[in-house]
Design an enzyme around this catalytic site. Structure first.
Site, short mmCIF file in Angstrom:
data_model
loop_
_atom_site.label_atom_id
_atom_site.label_comp_id
_atom_site.label_asym_id
_atom_site.label_seq_id
_atom_site.Cartn_x
_atom_site.Cartn_y
_atom_site.Cartn_z
N ASN A 9 -55.34 6.44 26.15
CA ASN A 9 -54.71 6.00 27.40
C ASN A 9 -54.12 4.61 27.16
O ASN A 9 -54.85 3.64 27.07
CB ASN A 9 -55.78 5.97 28.51
CG ASN A 9 -55.23 5.44 29.82
OD1 ASN A 9 -54.02 5.23 29.96
ND2 ASN A 9 -56.12 5.22 30.79
N LYS A 11 -52.41 2.85 29.08
CA LYS A 11 -52.36 2.02 30.31
C LYS A 11 -50.98 1.34 30.39
O LYS A 11 -49.99 1.92 29.95
CB LYS A 11 -53.53 1.04 30.33
CG LYS A 11 -54.88 1.76 30.17
CD LYS A 11 -56.08 0.93 30.44
CE LYS A 11 -57.34 1.76 30.24
NZ LYS A 11 -58.57 1.02 30.53
N HIS A 94 -58.27 7.87 37.34
CA HIS A 94 -58.80 6.79 36.50
C HIS A 94 -59.38 5.70 37.41
O HIS A 94 -58.84 5.43 38.49
CB HIS A 94 -57.69 6.22 35.62
CG HIS A 94 -58.23 5.31 34.56
ND1 HIS A 94 -58.57 4.00 34.83
CD2 HIS A 94 -58.54 5.53 33.26
CE1 HIS A 94 -59.06 3.46 33.71
NE2 HIS A 94 -59.05 4.36 32.75
N GLU A 96 -59.14 2.64 37.36
CA GLU A 96 -58.18 1.59 37.75
C GLU A 96 -57.31 2.06 38.92
O GLU A 96 -56.92 1.26 39.78
CB GLU A 96 -57.34 1.19 36.52
CG GLU A 96 -58.18 0.38 35.54
CD GLU A 96 -57.85 0.58 34.08
OE1 GLU A 96 -56.74 1.05 33.75
OE2 GLU A 96 -58.72 0.27 33.24
N GLU A 166 -66.13 8.10 32.66
CA GLU A 166 -65.86 6.72 32.25
C GLU A 166 -66.68 5.77 33.13
O GLU A 166 -66.24 5.44 34.25
CB GLU A 166 -64.37 6.41 32.41
CG GLU A 166 -63.47 7.25 31.54
CD GLU A 166 -62.15 6.54 31.24
OE1 GLU A 166 -61.83 6.41 30.06
OE2 GLU A 166 -61.47 6.07 32.17
N GLY A 172 -63.10 -1.53 29.00
CA GLY A 172 -62.47 -2.79 28.63
C GLY A 172 -63.43 -3.96 28.53
O GLY A 172 -63.00 -5.11 28.46
N SER A 212 -64.87 1.47 26.12
CA SER A 212 -65.14 0.66 24.91
C SER A 212 -65.47 1.51 23.69
O SER A 212 -66.26 1.11 22.84
CB SER A 212 -66.25 -0.36 25.19
OG SER A 212 -65.84 -1.26 26.20
P1 13P Z 1 -61.29 0.95 26.89
O1 13P Z 1 -61.43 1.91 25.74
O2 13P Z 1 -60.29 -0.13 26.65
O3 13P Z 1 -62.64 0.44 27.35
O4 13P Z 1 -60.70 1.79 28.12
C1 13P Z 1 -61.26 3.01 28.44
C2 13P Z 1 -60.41 3.68 29.43
O5 13P Z 1 -60.28 3.24 30.55
C3 13P Z 1 -59.65 4.87 29.00
O6 13P Z 1 -59.07 5.52 30.08
#
Ligand code: 13P
Length: 249
Positions: A9, A11, A94, A96, A166, A172, A212
């Site tokens: 992803n 983002k 997601h 976010e 997740e 992150g 992560s």
């Molecule tokens: P990270 O791997 O940067 O922690 O992000 C995970 C994520 O949100 C994938 O959709």
């Protein structure tokens, strides 16, 4: 046989040219990888149609789609438009999108149905925040997210869905769930699906872990019975790291 998937992803990262270059590198490196892992990149909307042209061994996903089919929704991108750009998958729900853009479970259910109606495979994300884990509400939170988004689907549609667990506290942050925490929640999600949709659908369901995930920790997470791959954020922005994760199976 459950499908194993590693999805990146991106983002809101990479210019168009950077995205094309990254997609080319991922595709090239993946061509040298043996095995049956399905590799997906989830690019920003405006990259999709160009990126679709450079991929052959890698599948393409969008990061979202609208909860309405078409019309006066300035700035939105519909499932039909996404599909028409050569895309196969779409990430829906997601964390976010849930937290920053206030998307609720009912909206996500609408998005999932529109995605399916337009021939896209939803990668449905669920996950708890740290406070919910620490107060012991984590299983209730995931149950609600899964039930509202997925439980009114036809079994045939549910059979197409990929779920990504997740935990929000791991996204992150560099704090990865332990293999035990990931396995425990993945088994719980599979149990929810089993109780509602039956054994064969639950056994076939691909459940990804996200948060992560890196080349250094992917192997021990993917080794768990109910973990069928990963949804990778930061580490998917570098082709070598991303493919190293693919090779962790
Ligand atoms: P990270 O791997 O940067 O922690 O992000 C995970 C994520 O949100 C994938 O959709």
């Amino acid at each position: 046989m459950r499908k194993q998937i590693v999805a990146g992803n991106w983002k809101m990262n990479k210019t168009l040219q950077e995205g094309i270059d990254l997609a080319k590198s991922v595709n090239e490196l993946n061509e040298q990888v043996d095995g049956d892992v399905e590799v997906i990149v989830a690019a920003p909307f405006i990259h999709l149609s160009e990126v679709s042209r450079v991929l052959s061994s890698v599948r393409l996903s969008a990061q979202d789609c609208a909860s309405e089919a078409n019309g006066a929704f300035t700035g939105e991108v519909s499932a039909e438009m996404v599909r028409s750009a050569g895309v196969e998958y779409v990430i829906i729900g997601h964390s976010e999108r849930r937290t920053i853009f206030k998307e609720d479970d009912i909206t996500l259910n609408k998005k999932i149905k529109l995605a399916l109606d337009n021939g896209l495979i939803p990668i449905f994300c669920c996950g708890e925040v740290l406070e919910e884990r620490e107060s012991g509400k984590l299983f209730d939170v995931i149950q609600t997210q899964v039930e509202i988004a997925l439980f009114d689907l036809d079994p045939a549609d549910m059979g197409k869905i990929v779920i990504a667990y997740e935990p929000v506290w791991a996204i992150g942050t560099g704090v990865v769930a332990t293999p035990e925490q990931a396995q425990e929640m993945h088994a719980y999600i599979r149990k929810l699906i089993r109780e509602k949709f039956g054994d064969s659908l639950a056994d076939e369901l691909t459940i990804l872990y996200g948060g992560s995930c890196k080349p250094s920790n992917a192997r021990e997470i993917f080794a768990n019975t109910d973990v069928d791959g990963g949804l990778i954020g930061g580490a998917s922005l570098n082709a070598e790291d991303f493919i190293a994760i693919v090779q962790s199976f």
